[in-house]
Design an enzyme around this catalytic site. Structure first.
Site, PDB file in Angstrom:
ATOM      1  CB  SER A 157      -2.601   6.250  -3.405  1.00  0.00           C
ATOM      2  OG  SER A 157      -2.541   5.119  -2.589  1.00  0.00           O
ATOM      3  CG  ASP A 236      -9.583   4.416  -0.424  1.00  0.00           C
ATOM      4  OD1 ASP A 236      -9.103   3.279  -0.419  1.00  0.00           O
ATOM      5  OD2 ASP A 236      -8.946   5.449  -0.689  1.00  0.00           O
ATOM      6  CG  HIS A 270      -7.412   4.029  -3.401  1.00  0.00           C
ATOM      7  ND1 HIS A 270      -7.097   4.854  -2.343  1.00  0.00           N
ATOM      8  CD2 HIS A 270      -6.220   3.750  -4.017  1.00  0.00           C
ATOM      9  CE1 HIS A 270      -5.790   5.060  -2.306  1.00  0.00           C
ATOM     10  NE2 HIS A 270      -5.236   4.406  -3.319  1.00  0.00           N
TER      11      HIS A 270
HETATM   12  N1  LIG Z   1      -2.838  -4.134  -7.871  1.00  0.00           N
HETATM   13  C1  LIG Z   1      -3.377  -3.631  -6.661  1.00  0.00           C
HETATM   14  C2  LIG Z   1      -4.104  -2.334  -6.869  1.00  0.00           C
HETATM   15  C3  LIG Z   1      -3.171  -1.242  -7.295  1.00  0.00           C
HETATM   16  C4  LIG Z   1      -3.851   0.107  -7.123  1.00  0.00           C
HETATM   17  O1  LIG Z   1      -4.978   0.216  -6.744  1.00  0.00           O
HETATM   18  N2  LIG Z   1      -3.087   1.167  -7.392  1.00  0.00           N
HETATM   19  C5  LIG Z   1      -3.658   2.448  -7.208  1.00  0.00           C
HETATM   20  C6  LIG Z   1      -2.775   3.272  -6.339  1.00  0.00           C
HETATM   21  S1  LIG Z   1      -2.671   2.514  -4.728  1.00  0.00           S
HETATM   22  C7  LIG Z   1      -1.588   3.540  -3.865  1.00  0.00           C
HETATM   23  O2  LIG Z   1      -0.668   4.105  -4.268  1.00  0.00           O
HETATM   24  C8  LIG Z   1      -3.867   3.127  -8.541  1.00  0.00           C
HETATM   25  O3  LIG Z   1      -3.887   4.325  -8.660  1.00  0.00           O
HETATM   26  N3  LIG Z   1      -4.068   2.302  -9.568  1.00  0.00           N
HETATM   27  C9  LIG Z   1      -4.253   2.762 -10.912  1.00  0.00           C
HETATM   28  C10 LIG Z   1      -5.683   2.841 -11.332  1.00  0.00           C
HETATM   29  O4  LIG Z   1      -5.892   3.091 -12.521  1.00  0.00           O
HETATM   30  O5  LIG Z   1      -6.584   2.706 -10.497  1.00  0.00           O
HETATM   31  C11 LIG Z   1      -4.282  -4.656  -5.993  1.00  0.00           C
HETATM   32  O6  LIG Z   1      -4.142  -5.780  -6.372  1.00  0.00           O
HETATM   33  O7  LIG Z   1      -5.040  -4.293  -5.091  1.00  0.00           O
END
Ligand SMILES: N[C@@H](CCC(=O)N[C@@H](CSC=O)C(=O)NCC(=O)O)C(=O)O
Length: 293
Positions: A157, A236, A270
């Protein structure tokens, strides 16, 4: 080049015959303390007499830290078998104490976008590109048995954006590149426009140097003859919301003559279950190219 400072070990864990370590060091580039992590395979010289090992830098996404990839991506078992180190960085400075730094999850803390900000109040500390290139990688190759000539880069991401753009901006350092669900054209999506406006300012001409699709479009020849691997889940939500735009990067690769393996996976979202499902292919992609260097 200034003198590198030995990092301090925060914790150390035996892992698949190798060692998982978490470190902190005082970063001159960031002007604050930074944390990072390294997995060393059993073949590295801290485990047996031997040389330096190749390494893969794994960059995490928005809201993540140096822990996320190491805890969730499931990369260590195969990295141990392949004799490859793993390096993870944090996703932004911590403790800068800037106004507005913690107001949203997609800008500021945990959202450094792997570039050097030119706008205040960010420019003094939000220098993630200089930190990774001039401080983190020299530190790990100086103090650990990591071969600076055999470093690959991948990420997820925002970290996928980091992997693609840092590889394209520093092909002398990164010998292989891949990404998971990368933000492929940040100048053309909401996340990227917000980050680039905040960190780089309103002049969109300054954005192209940090946009993987724009960088690839400007390439006169294929920058990575070994090919680029990019995986994308079709379930995603950020792909559906047009934050990732892999099709634009695919078109830019075609115009530059760059071989891109873009795999679209039905049913995958995702998150880290998606990353863990395809991590082995990425590790093998990098191992094949880094062994050959
Ligand atoms: N808080 C957000 C969601 C944040 C999220 O999904 N972060 C992703 C990366 S998104 C792009 O860089 C991530 O890797 N999160 C860590 C995990 O453990 O999944 C929302 O409210 O949508």
């Amino acid at each position: 080049m200034y003198q590198l400072i030995a990092p301090q070990i925060i914790s150390e864990h035996a892992c698949f015959g190798g060692t998982q370590r978490f470190f902190r060091h005082d970063s001159k580039q960031i002007g604050l303390s930074m944390r990072f992590s390294v997995f060393l395979p059993p073949t590295s010289s801290i485990h047996k007499a031997g040389g330096k090992v190749p390494a893969l830098l794994l960059l995490a996404g928005l809201t993540c830290s140096e822990e996320t990839m190491m805890v969730k991506a499931g990369a260590q078992k195969l990295a141990a078998e392949l004799g490859m180190a793993l390096i993870t960085s944090d996703t932004s400075p911590r403790d800068a104490g800037l106004p507005g730094e913690d107001d949203s999850w997609d800008f500021g803390l945990g959202a450094g976008f792997y570039l050097d900000a030119t706008q205040q109040p960010w420019a003094n500390h939000y220098r993630m590109e200089s930190y990774i290139i001039n401080e983190l990688l020299p530190t790990v190759s100086n103090f650990l048995p990591i071969d600076a000539q055999r470093i690959g880069i991948s990420g997820h991401s925002m970290g996928g954006h980091g992997a693609l753009t840092l590889a394209l901006r520093h092909p002398d350092i990164f010998k292989s590149v891949s990404a998971f669900a990368a933000i492929c054209a940040p100048s053309q999506c909401d996340w990227g426009r917000k980050a680039f406006t905040g960190y780089l300012g309103d002049d969109i001409n300054a954005w192209a140097a940090h946009d993987a699709t724009a960088l690839m479009k400007a390439s006169k020849a294929a920058p990575f003859p070994g090919g680029i691997l990019l995986d994308q889940g079709l379930a995603d939500k950020f792909f559906t919301q047009q934050q990732l735009l892999p099709e634009l990067f695919e078109a830019a690769c075609a115009s530059a003559g760059q071989v891109l393996t873009l795999r679209r996976h039905a049913g995958y979202d995702h998150g880290y279950y998606f990353i863990a499902s395809f991590m082995a292919d990425h590790l093998r992609h990098h191992a094949a190219q880094l062994q050959a260097v």
